[in-house]
Design an enzyme around this catalytic site. Structure first.
Site, short mmCIF file in Angstrom:
data_model
loop_
_atom_site.label_atom_id
_atom_site.label_comp_id
_atom_site.label_asym_id
_atom_site.label_seq_id
_atom_site.Cartn_x
_atom_site.Cartn_y
_atom_site.Cartn_z
N GLY A 108 1.03 -1.76 0.17
CA GLY A 108 0.01 0.31 -0.20
C GLY A 108 0.54 1.23 0.38
O GLY A 108 0.32 2.05 -0.29
N CYS A 109 2.05 0.98 -0.28
CA CYS A 109 3.37 2.95 -0.03
C CYS A 109 3.66 3.08 -1.56
O CYS A 109 3.92 1.63 -1.96
CB CYS A 109 4.60 2.04 1.03
SG CYS A 109 3.93 2.41 2.55
N ILE A 110 2.92 3.73 -1.74
CA ILE A 110 4.14 4.50 -3.18
C ILE A 110 4.71 4.64 -3.27
O ILE A 110 5.25 5.42 -2.75
CB ILE A 110 2.82 5.51 -3.56
CG1 ILE A 110 1.22 5.22 -3.42
CG2 ILE A 110 3.36 6.35 -4.82
CD1 ILE A 110 0.61 7.11 -3.57
#
Length: 110
Positions: A108-110
């Site tokens: 979920g981290c960009i």
């Protein structure tokens, strides 16, 4: 891609995360911290060691909300808040701390 310290090579992906988690050691953490412009203190190590334990238990790097809640449970509410964690890791506590801890980028981290 990667880097070398004292003749030991550490392989990284294109974003600078270690490819082989077992290669991680304190020297690698210190190198990655410099790359991330983070001056490691005992408070940073507390979060890094927490993340490594968490990863060993669950085989996943926690997203920032999960990290904040879990740290609050273990280290107390004064440390289990995003303001404190962002002061330590300004470019994102989950993303930046996981990189320095030798863990993959959190889901979920960009």
């Amino acid at each position: 891609m990667g880097f070398e310290i004292n003749g030991k090579t550490y392989e990284t992906d294109e974003e600078g995360y270690l490819v082989n988690l077992s290669e991680w050691d304190e020297e690698a953490a210190k190198y990655l911290a410099v790359e991330e412009k983070v001056d490691l203190t005992d408070s940073h190590w507390e979060v890094i060691n927490f993340l490594r334990e968490y990863y060993n238990d669950y085989q996943i790097a926690p997203a920032v909300r999960v990290l904040t809640k879990a740290i609050g449970k273990k280290l107390g509410p004064e440390k289990g808040n995003s303001k404190y964690l962002y002061e330590l890791f300004p470019y994102g506590p989950a993303k930046q701390a996981c990189k320095i801890a030798g863990l993959p980028k959190p889901t979920g981290c960009i």
